[in-house]
Enzyme design. Sequence first.
Site, mmCIF file in Angstrom:
data_model
loop_
_atom_site.group_PDB
_atom_site.id
_atom_site.type_symbol
_atom_site.label_atom_id
_atom_site.label_comp_id
_atom_site.label_asym_id
_atom_site.label_seq_id
_atom_site.Cartn_x
_atom_site.Cartn_y
_atom_site.Cartn_z
ATOM 1 N N HIS A 76 0.815 -1.213 0.000
ATOM 2 C CA HIS A 76 0.000 0.000 0.000
ATOM 3 C C HIS A 76 0.848 1.261 0.000
ATOM 4 O O HIS A 76 0.362 2.343 -0.333
ATOM 5 C CB HIS A 76 -0.908 -0.010 1.235
ATOM 6 N N ASN A 126 -5.882 7.105 4.597
ATOM 7 C CA ASN A 126 -7.251 7.615 4.421
ATOM 8 C C ASN A 126 -7.364 9.131 4.552
ATOM 9 O O ASN A 126 -8.358 9.717 4.119
ATOM 10 C CB ASN A 126 -8.201 6.957 5.424
ATOM 11 N N ASN A 172 -8.461 4.841 -1.298
ATOM 12 C CA ASN A 172 -8.801 5.767 -0.213
ATOM 13 C C ASN A 172 -7.880 6.983 -0.151
ATOM 14 O O ASN A 172 -8.315 8.087 0.188
ATOM 15 C CB ASN A 172 -8.784 5.028 1.123
#
Length: 274
Positions: A76, A126, A172
Amino acid sequence: MDKGAVLSPLFRCVSHFFKKLLNFVTMRRLLTRVMNRVLLSELFPAAMGVGAEVHTDIRRKLVVGLGNPGMEETRHSVGMAVLAALAARLGVADRWRGDKYVSGEVILSEVQRTHVVLLRPRLMMNVNGVSVAKAAGKYGIKPEDILLVHDELDKPLGKIHIKHGGSARGHNGVRSCVDCLQTDVMPRLRVGIGRPAGKTSVERHVLSRFTSEEQKVLDSVVLQSVDLLLSQLSQQDSPPLSGPAGGRQAAQKRKEMERSASPAEDSAAAQRRS
């Protein structure tokens, strides 16, 4: 027993489950949006009060490596790995410095007479957009000159692609940037990490590290990504359409231009004129 009598309760159960799931996803997105706004309202004014370190009359761009702080080696956070490699290529890897006003770490550099700000947000994925919006405000950088580098589930490991604005496509970090900047025109370098195999959840997959074999592929991908970034930073094209739907409008305009340049259509047009 009547088959319909069995399926009806089952259908209601499944329907109830998906409604609950939809409500959870909706609430999660709403909560994230609220967090973005709260962080911006509390911290953004402080950033705007600091004198910009890049003159406003000089071309400048912002390159952001999206990811999770402290988890730089996970899938990620592959955007951070690419950004680190870019800093090394520019010979400025030792210049990272913390900037509390932008909630991240920055490097100021230059590519082909273009001032470039490298940003490594120190906020969770996020709410990465808060850091990006504050950096854009501090250095006076327009959204169309912000290049986001992030992981992409829908592309296999080894594939990279430049996306010129548009929707977040479920990412996100990108969604947070779109929300905080109030536009979707930001170009993105999407680095493929592939989808999970078997029963592995997406969340577990993106937060996992690359295997030794995958790392060999990734090393090559990172080098290619840096080459592509340098190419993008060297371009002096006119800015894309701005506004909340600017990314989608720009994409549509490019498609129309491509269609107008089609050899088949040009030939047909020539025949009509004759």
